[in-house]
Design a protein around this motif. Structure first.
Motif: not given
Length: 387
Positions: A305-309
């Motif tokens: 989960s959270g590709g960036a953040i």
């Protein structure tokens, strides 16, 4: 330290699954000095433990050039014109791993003198902040890349690690050290195989004190590929003094295909109970590759989960302003941002920003492409594009 989801949180998660969407180190075309000016820079190469330079293509300075959000005083670069110590004596060969590690351990305002061309310093050991330091500022002048060589984490600060000096029994809430990284590139950091409490943060791991990032770039960093609550290919933060936010200003995470971070969760940033303010920055091509979400589904290792953040905890906030977050992906939820406030007090605000083409392969919150959100109300979106 690890945040746990109870049955109620898991139930809310299921209710909230409202929609499913289906090298060389860079040189900056302009490198920002402590005075805020930009100077031309060429691409750099490296050999283990030392620095060398070579000419190649130019790249843009870090951050979102179109970002126009005001930067508060607390988030601005530190004046380093009067440095405490200097790494190097004017040549690439003098800028060694040992010199960086020693300077960080000694603390103070640290600058670099590695010659006129860009350099990469490949660390043979992780640089660790001593907890007795009041302030540690690393300023690369837009010409220095610190590399983990694909083997190790680059920078570490942990006020609860007694090996770095024990200063208070309230180690999670002390005002110092204050760690600042600015005008630097962090490349090829690797934090895989770390214990859970010190896992994540392929480039930088921080627990306690205060921390900010200004005018910097994070490339090809990584951490463990699985785990339900572990992440931050570039940066992992646990706790900050008086719950003050971590500022990320004019910085780039990834920026091009093949340059992004890869981790179980949070291809760029990850935290538990920590607030973030992301200003005029770029996050692209980062990936959360874990499998099974959080809590981990039966028969899976968890994560993704959270590709960036990736942000978890109770009361915390995230503000994204003047920034571009695009082309990130998550195997589970939140291709751009995964935000879970366990007690539903946390807030997410997106202002004057663009979030697009962030793929959530498993789940995201209906009406907010690329975002999975469980918190107070709904995300606040102002003058921004989400698609």
């Amino acid at each position: 330290m690890r945040a746990k989801w109870g049955v109620a949180a898991l139930t809310s998660l299921m209710i909230g699954l409202a929609s499913v969407s289906g090298s060389a180190a860079p040189a900056w075309g302009a490198g920002r000095s402590s005075a805020g000016q930009w100077s031309a820079a060429d691409e750099s190469g490296a050999r283990e433990g030392t620095a060398s330079a070579r000419t190649s293509r130019r790249e843009a300075a870090p951050g979102n050039r179109d970002g126009r959000v005001a930067v508060p005083a607390a988030a601005r670069a530190v004046d380093t014109t009067r440095s405490t110590r200097v790494v190097g004596t004017g040549t690439p060969a003098s800028c060694t791993s040992q010199a960086v590690v020693a300077a960080v351990a000694a603390g103070g305002i640290i600058t670099f003198s590695c010659g006129p061309a860009p350099v990469t310093i490949t660390l043979t050991a992780t640089a660790k902040v001593r907890n007795t330091s009041a302030k540690v500022v690393l300023d690369g002048g837009g010409k220095v890349t610190l590399s983990g060589g694909g083997r190790r984490r680059i920078l570490y600060m942990n006020t609860c690690d007694q090996a770095q000096g024990w200063t208070t029994s309230h180690c999670d809430d002390q005002s110092q050290p204050q760690l600042v990284v600015q005008n630097l590139t962090f490349a090829d950091g690797n934090a895989t195989g770390r214990p859970v409490e010190e896992g994540g943060g392929g480039a930088i791991f921080v627990r306690g004190g205060q921390f900010k990032v200004v005018n910097s770039r994070f490339l090809r960093n990584r951490c463990d590929a699985t785990g339900p609550d572990l992440g931050g290919a570039a940066i992992r933060v646990l706790d900050q003094f008086q719950d003050r936010p971590v500022h990320i200003v004019n910085s780039t995470f990834g920026g091009a295909a093949g340059q992004g971070g890869v981790c179980s969760n949070g291809g760029a940033l990850s935290s538990i109970g920590v607030s973030w303010v992301v200003l005029n920055s770029v996050m692209t091509h980062n990936t959360a590759i874990g499998r099974g979400a959080n809590p981990a589904r039966t028969g899976t290792p968890g994560g993704g989960s959270g590709g960036a953040i990736y942000a978890d905890g109770d009361r915390f906030s995230i503000r994204i302003a003047g920034s571009v977050i695009q082309d990130n992906s998550a195997r589970e939820g939140g291709g751009a941002v995964f935000f879970v406030s366990n007690n539903r007090t946390g807030t997410l605000a997106i202002e004057n920003s663009t979030l697009r083409r962030n793929r959530s392969a498993g789940f995201e919150t209906e009406g907010f492409p690329g975002i999975f959100f469980l918190g107070a109300g709904r995300p606040k979106v102002v003058a921004s594009t989400l698609r």
